[in-house]
Write a protein that holds these residues in place. Structure first.
Motif, mmCIF file in Angstrom:
data_model
loop_
_atom_site.group_PDB
_atom_site.id
_atom_site.type_symbol
_atom_site.label_atom_id
_atom_site.label_comp_id
_atom_site.label_asym_id
_atom_site.label_seq_id
_atom_site.Cartn_x
_atom_site.Cartn_y
_atom_site.Cartn_z
ATOM 1 N N VAL A 29 50.415 47.019 47.820
ATOM 2 C CA VAL A 29 50.906 45.666 47.604
ATOM 3 C C VAL A 29 51.978 45.695 46.530
ATOM 4 O O VAL A 29 51.836 46.361 45.510
ATOM 5 C CB VAL A 29 49.781 44.684 47.188
ATOM 6 N N THR A 30 53.070 44.991 46.793
ATOM 7 C CA THR A 30 54.151 44.852 45.826
ATOM 8 C C THR A 30 54.421 43.378 45.641
ATOM 9 O O THR A 30 54.823 42.688 46.588
ATOM 10 C CB THR A 30 55.435 45.550 46.321
ATOM 11 N N ARG A 31 54.174 42.883 44.450
ATOM 12 C CA ARG A 31 54.385 41.466 44.200
ATOM 13 C C ARG A 31 55.876 41.169 44.205
ATOM 14 O O ARG A 31 56.654 41.788 43.485
ATOM 15 C CB ARG A 31 53.766 41.075 42.864
ATOM 16 N N ILE A 375 32.721 48.003 48.076
ATOM 17 C CA ILE A 375 34.010 48.006 47.400
ATOM 18 C C ILE A 375 33.745 48.209 45.910
ATOM 19 O O ILE A 375 33.070 47.390 45.282
ATOM 20 C CB ILE A 375 34.755 46.682 47.654
ATOM 21 N N PRO A 376 34.227 49.302 45.315
ATOM 22 C CA PRO A 376 33.821 49.680 43.954
ATOM 23 C C PRO A 376 34.538 48.893 42.855
ATOM 24 O O PRO A 376 35.045 49.472 41.895
ATOM 25 C CB PRO A 376 34.177 51.164 43.902
ATOM 26 N N VAL A 377 34.575 47.575 43.015
ATOM 27 C CA VAL A 377 35.160 46.700 42.010
ATOM 28 C C VAL A 377 34.165 45.578 41.755
ATOM 29 O O VAL A 377 33.897 44.779 42.646
ATOM 30 C CB VAL A 377 36.501 46.096 42.486
ATOM 31 N N PRO A 378 33.562 45.495 40.570
ATOM 32 C CA PRO A 378 32.602 44.417 40.304
ATOM 33 C C PRO A 378 33.227 43.055 40.530
ATOM 34 O O PRO A 378 34.397 42.819 40.209
ATOM 35 C CB PRO A 378 32.243 44.632 38.829
ATOM 36 N N LEU A 379 32.441 42.128 41.087
ATOM 37 C CA LEU A 379 32.966 40.786 41.333
ATOM 38 C C LEU A 379 33.274 40.062 40.035
ATOM 39 O O LEU A 379 34.252 39.322 39.936
ATOM 40 C CB LEU A 379 31.952 39.969 42.141
ATOM 41 N N ASP A 380 32.396 40.223 39.029
ATOM 42 C CA ASP A 380 32.531 39.484 37.761
ATOM 43 C C ASP A 380 32.646 37.991 38.012
ATOM 44 O O ASP A 380 33.310 37.258 37.270
ATOM 45 C CB ASP A 380 33.749 39.975 36.962
ATOM 46 N N VAL A 398 40.840 40.451 48.883
ATOM 47 C CA VAL A 398 41.399 39.635 47.809
ATOM 48 C C VAL A 398 40.213 39.032 47.065
ATOM 49 O O VAL A 398 39.579 38.082 47.524
ATOM 50 C CB VAL A 398 42.344 38.546 48.342
ATOM 51 N N LEU A 399 39.903 39.623 45.935
ATOM 52 C CA LEU A 399 38.707 39.322 45.157
ATOM 53 C C LEU A 399 38.918 38.086 44.286
ATOM 54 O O LEU A 399 40.045 37.611 44.122
ATOM 55 C CB LEU A 399 38.345 40.528 44.291
ATOM 56 N N PRO A 400 37.834 37.552 43.718
ATOM 57 C CA PRO A 400 37.997 36.449 42.769
ATOM 58 C C PRO A 400 39.026 36.775 41.691
ATOM 59 O O PRO A 400 39.171 37.930 41.280
ATOM 60 C CB PRO A 400 36.590 36.294 42.181
ATOM 61 N N TYR A 401 39.744 35.758 41.251
ATOM 62 C CA TYR A 401 40.815 35.823 40.253
ATOM 63 C C TYR A 401 42.106 36.408 40.816
ATOM 64 O O TYR A 401 43.061 36.628 40.082
ATOM 65 C CB TYR A 401 40.389 36.616 39.003
ATOM 66 N N GLY A 402 42.158 36.691 42.138
ATOM 67 C CA GLY A 402 43.368 37.197 42.748
ATOM 68 C C GLY A 402 43.542 38.696 42.696
ATOM 69 O O GLY A 402 44.611 39.207 43.059
ATOM 70 N N ARG A 403 42.520 39.427 42.266
ATOM 71 C CA ARG A 403 42.600 40.888 42.310
ATOM 72 C C ARG A 403 42.607 41.352 43.760
ATOM 73 O O ARG A 403 42.003 40.722 44.627
ATOM 74 C CB ARG A 403 41.414 41.509 41.573
ATOM 75 N N ILE A 404 43.299 42.466 44.032
ATOM 76 C CA ILE A 404 43.409 42.961 45.397
ATOM 77 C C ILE A 404 42.991 44.428 45.442
ATOM 78 O O ILE A 404 43.527 45.262 44.703
ATOM 79 C CB ILE A 404 44.846 42.820 45.932
ATOM 80 N N TYR A 420 45.761 45.825 42.689
ATOM 81 C CA TYR A 420 46.420 44.805 41.859
ATOM 82 C C TYR A 420 45.355 44.137 41.012
ATOM 83 O O TYR A 420 44.350 43.642 41.533
ATOM 84 C CB TYR A 420 47.117 43.785 42.756
ATOM 85 N N ASP A 421 45.558 44.129 39.686
ATOM 86 C CA ASP A 421 44.514 43.641 38.779
ATOM 87 C C ASP A 421 44.659 42.169 38.420
ATOM 88 O O ASP A 421 43.859 41.636 37.642
ATOM 89 C CB ASP A 421 44.449 44.493 37.519
ATOM 90 N N ALA A 422 45.674 41.497 38.968
ATOM 91 C CA ALA A 422 45.896 40.058 38.758
ATOM 92 C C ALA A 422 46.220 39.693 37.318
ATOM 93 O O ALA A 422 46.086 38.522 36.940
ATOM 94 C CB ALA A 422 44.691 39.239 39.243
ATOM 95 N N ALA A 423 46.624 40.662 36.540
ATOM 96 C CA ALA A 423 46.987 40.368 35.148
ATOM 97 C C ALA A 423 48.104 39.332 35.110
ATOM 98 O O ALA A 423 49.123 39.465 35.779
ATOM 99 C CB ALA A 423 47.440 41.644 34.442
ATOM 100 N N GLY A 424 47.899 38.294 34.325
ATOM 101 C CA GLY A 424 48.905 37.261 34.173
ATOM 102 C C GLY A 424 48.789 36.083 35.112
ATOM 103 O O GLY A 424 49.445 35.062 34.902
ATOM 104 N N LEU A 425 47.969 36.187 36.171
ATOM 105 C CA LEU A 425 47.826 35.053 37.091
ATOM 106 C C LEU A 425 47.060 33.896 36.458
ATOM 107 O O LEU A 425 47.345 32.733 36.713
ATOM 108 C CB LEU A 425 47.101 35.473 38.375
#
Length: 469
Positions: A29-31, A375-380, A398-404, A420-425
Motif C-alpha cells: 500500500v502506498t498512501r 493475523i499477527p497484529v493485536p486489535l487493541d 483494514v484494522l481498527p484505527y486504519g492500520r492495514i 501501514y501503521d496509520a500513524a497520524g490518522l
C-alpha cells in the motif's frame, strides 16, 4: 487487425517454452493522498461506534463509472451525499432531505446503485424501527460529468420503498447489485437476539419483497445453557464475478444462559451459505438446500452443514465483520475473537477484546477445504476489521484505527504482516472501505473519522492507497 496481432504475439510469448513469466506482486500500500469530506461531522460514541464510521454499513463509500460517492451526517444532523471524480481533491455535496433522529450508531446511511436505470439509492436512520429511503433521478449515475450535483436530482424522503412496506422493525440495510443490474436490499426484521434476514428487489420500475430467508427459532445448546431465539448477523452479502451470492454469518442468541459469564456476548460460530438463483434458494457449503427465501424452510441454527468455523459463545466473537470473494469466486472472511490461549471465558466483552482480541482470515482454498490464519497484529480495540482483495488476490485487512495488514496469494495467505501503521490518522476506531473502487483503478479508499470527545464534531476524511498494478 493490429490488436489481434499484438494479442497473438503476447499469447505466443507467454506459452513459449523457456520464457519466464513475471511473478505476481505481493501486497503493498502506498498512501497517495487524503481528502476532507466534512471538517465538523457529527460525533457521538454509541455501542462503541460512530454513526458515520460503522464498518458494517454497505456502502458508505462507493465508486461507479469514474466517480466516488460518500454519505454521512453533518454536525447539524443533516444526511449528506458527496461526489468527486476519481483522483479529485474536493467533493461536491448535497443534502438528502433528512436529519438524524437519535444518537444511535446503528442508524447509518447505506448506498446502492441500480445499474438498470442509473439511480443512486439511500437507506438510512433505522434501528429496529422505520427507515428513511431516498433515490435519485434515473441516469444520474450514468452521466456524472453531464448532470449537476444538486438536491433537485433526488426525490423526497420516504418511509417505504416507493410504497412497499417491509417491516416495522428494520435494521442493517445493505444494497447489492445483481449481475443483471437490478438492485437488492438486505435487511434484518426484528431485534437483536430475535430477528430474521430478508431481501427486497428493485427491477428499475418497482420494488418487490422477496421475503425473509433466515429463522429465529429452534434450540441452541451450549455447555452452560440453552436458547430458543436468535438472529443471524451477516458478515456481508456479495455477488462474485460468476453471479454466485455469498454470505458469511454468526448467530447471536437471545438467552445469556449460553455464556460462561454475563459480561460476554452470545455470538457463536461462523457459518456460510450461498445462492445461485439471486437469493431465492440458499445452500450450505456442500450444496444442500438449507433455506428458501419467502418460504417456510429457512436457514436456521439447527440446519445441517452451516458452520465452517465452530466457536462457542465464551470468546467474544464479533458479529458483522467482513467478507470478500477472490478472482476464482472463492469466499474469504475476517472474523475476530479472543483466542483460547488467553482463557476459555471472556468476562468483559469490550475489555477482553481490547486486551486480547485477534483477527483471523478464514477462506476456502482451491481444494475445497477451509483454512484459517491468525493475523499477527493485536486489535487493541473491541471493534471490527474490513477485508479486501486486490487484482492479484492478495488480501488486506483494514484494522481498527486504519492500520492495514496484508498477505500474499502466493503464500496461500499465510504471510500476514503490517503494511501501514496509520500513524497520524488519529482515527476513532472502525473505518469504512470502498469495496468497489479496487477493481476500477487499483486504489483502496478508507473513510475514517478523527477521535474527539463527548459530542464535539470532528473531521471526516478519505485516505487513498495505491495497490499493486
Amino acid at each position: 487487425m493490429r490488436r489481434r496481432t499484438v494479442l497473438a504475439t503476447a499469447l505466443a510469448v507467454a506459452a513459449a517454452p523457456g520464457v519466464a513469466r513475471a511473478a505476481a506482486p505481493g501486497p503493498s500500500v502506498t498512501r497517495t493522498g487524503t481528502t476532507t469530506l466534512d471538517g465538523r461531522a457529527i460525533y457521538f460514541v454509541s455501542y462503541d461506534g460512530l454513526v458515520n464510521n460503522n464498518s458494517f454499513q454497505k456502502n458508505g463509500l462507493l465508486t461507479y463509472k469514474g466517480h466516488q460517492y460518500a454519505v454521512w451526517y453533518t454536525a447539524d444532523r443533516n444526511a449528506v451525499v458527496g461526489r468527486r471524480a476519481l483522483g479529485a481533491s474536493t467533493w461536491q455535496t448535497v443534502k438528502a432531505g433528512h436529519t438524524l433522529r437519535y444518537d444511535d450508531s446503528h442508524n447509518v446511511i447505506s448506498m446502492g446503485v441500480s445499474e438498470i436505470d442509473g439511480r443512486l439509492h439511500l437507506n438510512m436512520d433505522s434501528h429496529s424501527d422505520g427507515f428513511t429511503y431516498v433515490k435519485s433521478v434515473a441516469g444520474l449515475m450514468d452521466d456524472p460529468a453531464g448532470l449537476s450535483w444538486t438536491a433537485s436530482r433526488f426525490g423526497a424522503p420516504q418511509s417505504t420503498l416507493d410504497g412497499l412496506t417491509l417491516t416495522s422493525r428494520f435494521t442493517y440495510p445493505q444494497f447489492i447489485t445483481t449481475p443483471e443490474g437490478r438492485l437488492q436490499l438486505s435487511y434484518r426484521a426484528g431485534v437483536s437476539g430475535n430477528g430474521r434476514n430478508g431481501l427486497a428487489e428493485y427491477d428499475g420500475t418497482r420494488w418487490t419483497a422477496l421475503g425473509e430467508w433466515t429463522s429465529s427459532t429452534g434450540t441452541y445448546r451450549s455447555e452452560h445453557g440453552s436458547s430458543t431465539a436468535r438472529n443471524m448477523y451477516l458478515h456481508g452479502i456479495d455477488y462474485d464475478r460468476g453471479g454466485r451470492l455469498h454470505a458469511f454469518f454468526t448467530w447471536r442468541e437471545q438467552n445469556g444462559a449460553v455464556m460462561c459469564a454475563s459480561g460476554g456476548i452470545t455470538n457463536h460460530d461462523t457459518g456460510y451459505v450461498w445462492s445461485d438463483d439471486r437469493g431465492r434458494t440458499w445452500r450450505n457449503d456442500a450444496g444442500t438446500v438449507v433455506g428458501v427465501t419467502g418460504g417456510a424452510d429457512r436457514v436456521s441454527v439447527t440446519g445441517t452443514g452451516l458452520v465452517v468455523d465452530p466457536l462457542n459463545p465464551d470468546h467474544s466473537l464479533m458479529n458483522q465483520e467482513s467478507q470478500f470473494t477472490d478472482s476464482a469466486g472463492r469466499p474469504h472472511a475476517i472474523i475476530s475473537y479472543v483466542p483460547g490461549r488467553f482463557g476459555q471465558c471472556t468476562t468483559g466483552y469490550v475489555a477482553d477484546r481490547t486486551a486480547h482480541g485477534r483477527a483471523f482470515h478464514l477462506r476456502k482454498n482451491a481444494s475445497g477445504g477451509w483454512r484459517k490464519t491468525e493475523i499477527p497484529v493485536p486489535l487493541d480495540s473491541s471493534q471490527r476489521t474490513r477485508l479486501i482483495l486486490d487484482r492479484y488476490d492478495n488480501a488486506y485487512a483494514v484494522l481498527p484505527y486504519g492500520r492495514i495488514a496484508g498477505a500474499s496469494a502466493a503464500s496461500g495467505h499465510t504471510d500476514w504482516k503490517l503494511l501501514y501503521d496509520a500513524a497520524g490518522l488519529n482515527a476513532f476506531g472502525e473505518v469504512v472501505v470502498d469495496e468497489t473502487r479496487i477493481a476500477q483503478d487499483g486504489v483502496l479508499s478508507v473513510m475514517y473519522q478523527e477521535k474527539s470527545s463527548g459530542t464535539t464534531p470532528s473531521a471526516l476524511r478519505v485516505a487513498d492507497f495505491r495497490l499493486p498494478v
